[in-house]
Design an enzyme around this catalytic site. Structure first.
Site, mmCIF file in Angstrom:
data_model
loop_
_atom_site.group_PDB
_atom_site.id
_atom_site.type_symbol
_atom_site.label_atom_id
_atom_site.label_comp_id
_atom_site.label_asym_id
_atom_site.label_seq_id
_atom_site.Cartn_x
_atom_site.Cartn_y
_atom_site.Cartn_z
ATOM 1 N N ILE A 162 0.835 -1.195 0.000
ATOM 2 C CA ILE A 162 0.000 0.000 0.000
ATOM 3 C C ILE A 162 0.876 1.254 0.000
ATOM 4 C CG2 ILE A 162 -1.516 1.373 1.493
ATOM 5 C CD1 ILE A 162 -3.056 -0.574 -0.135
ATOM 6 N N TYR A 163 1.999 1.220 0.724
ATOM 7 C CA TYR A 163 2.914 2.368 0.714
ATOM 8 C C TYR A 163 3.320 2.706 -0.717
ATOM 9 C CZ TYR A 163 7.370 4.844 0.946
ATOM 10 O OH TYR A 163 8.391 5.739 0.743
ATOM 11 N N ALA A 164 3.796 1.716 -1.458
ATOM 12 C CA ALA A 164 4.215 1.958 -2.837
ATOM 13 C C ALA A 164 3.041 2.402 -3.701
ATOM 14 C CB ALA A 164 4.853 0.704 -3.407
ATOM 15 N N THR A 166 0.409 4.113 -2.777
ATOM 16 C CA THR A 166 0.069 5.519 -2.529
ATOM 17 C C THR A 166 1.059 6.442 -3.215
ATOM 18 O OG1 THR A 166 1.302 5.594 -0.413
ATOM 19 C CG2 THR A 166 -1.049 5.033 -0.319
ATOM 20 N N LYS A 167 2.320 6.045 -3.270
ATOM 21 C CA LYS A 167 3.316 6.890 -3.936
ATOM 22 C C LYS A 167 3.109 6.906 -5.457
ATOM 23 C CE LYS A 167 5.764 8.573 -0.580
ATOM 24 N NZ LYS A 167 5.876 10.034 -0.374
#
Length: 347
Positions: A162-164, A166-167
């Site tokens: 999810i981090y990637a 969102t980026k």
């Protein structure tokens, strides 16, 4: 000459989000040393030791050119009031909910900060008509890609966390704003940043802390991992130089040189910032042991969910745009970090 390489006076008023964070702190220090006026905006969240964040801000506040506001990116009204008062010529958006592994535990925090918060930053930039908006992305957007070194013009559609995700969403959002509002926007993809004043959740910090305390270190994928370790001073120097290279909307596709990620329909570009040197994790740990003079107790582990076996940047576009590329050897960077860590923690 690429469309970005225009002769212009360097901007002097920069709003940086995330100045109490690792990278934002170092960038603010660099810009202040060069005579910029910097306003920092940071939420001081407790994802890691808030005392470390406050120490960074205390150091910055010793400089007369620095002001700071504590606030969350999601607080659109507060962020806008700060930006409207300060009237920055450039915004550098570094604040985010960081950490690949934490995104498995608390994905909503990433959507709130990295998507809603970034939208608020872009809205402020649009309303003010800033000359250049620069925003942090990550090498994690390359996800399951296997062709290395990674280049900005290859597709990046297979994010693994999810981090990637969102980026990658930030990159798409940034492109749309650049296209709709003619807002010059540069997204930079960071590759495994490390150095003094680093985050406690980063591998180097955790390894050094554990080895000095005699605790075992967890080594994922049994050490068969490769990373493009980028020293923080090199990274912020690259950002500083990119500030003066705002992308210009091309009038035709023929203006875009091969290998340039400049959009054909917007003043928008993605730029890798990495050391262009793939380092084996076990070699990185060997260098830490050599610097500390202590052998680690090694706990070999399988690969973690969402992790990738290797990252490696092609930084030729950065060099083409700025004449610069990161080059600090990881052994030298480790030595600088260990010296800071021993001093800060008195170990």
């Amino acid at each position: 000459m690429p469309p970005t390489e225009t002769t212009q006076k360097s901007p002097r008023r920069v709003l940086i989000t995330g100045t109490a964070g690792f990278i934002g702190f170092h960038l603010a220090q660099l810009l202040l040393a060069e005579g910029f006026q910097v306003h920092g905006y940071d939420g001081m969240t407790d994802y890691y030791d808030v005392n470390l964040k406050r120490r960074r801000h205390q150091m910055l506040l010793l400089h007369p050119g620095f002001q700071a506001t504590e606030g969350m990116l999601e607080d659109e009204e507060k962020l806008w009031s700060v930006a409207a008062r300060f009237q920055p010529e450039v915004i550098v958006h570094l604040a985010a909910q960081a950490g690949v592994r934490y995104s498995l535990e608390n994905p909503r925090a990433y959507l709130d900060s990295n998507v809603i918060g970034t939208l608020n930053v872009m809205e402020a930039a649009r309303k003010l008509g800033v000359g250049h908006l620069l925003m942090a992305s990550t090498s994690s957007v390359y996800g399951a890609n296997e062709d290395m070194p990674f280049t900005e013009v290859e597709k990046a559609n297979t994010q693994l966390t999810i981090y990637a995700a969102t980026k990658k969403a930030n990159e798409s959002m940034g492109h749309s704003y650049a296209h709709l509002w003619d807002l010059p926007t540069t997204m930079f993809r960071f590759f495994t940043v490390y150095g003094p004043w680093g985050r406690p959740d980063l591998a180097l910090f955790k390894f050094v802390d554990a080895i000095l305390d005699g605790r075992p270190i967890d080594i994922y994928n049994h050490g068969e991992m490769y990373r493009d370790f980028t020293y923080v001073a090199d990274l912020v120097r690259a950002i500083r130089l990119l500030i003066d290279a705002p992308p210009v909307r091309p009038t035709s596709r023929d203006e875009i040189e091969e290998g340039d990620s400049l959009s054909p329909v917007a003043p928008f570009r993605v730029v890798n910032i990495g050391n262009s040197d793939k380092v084996r994790l076990l070699d990185f740990i060997d260098a830490i042991e050599d610097e500390l003079g202590i052998k680690a107790v090694r706990n070999y582990m399988p690969m973690q969910p969402g992790d990738v076996p290797a990252t490696w940047a092609d930084a030729s576009l950065l060099q083409r745009l700025t004449g610069y590329r990161p080059q600090t050897d990881f052994r030298d960077g480790i030595a600088q970090f260990v010296a800071w860590f021993r001093d800060y923690h008195q170990k």
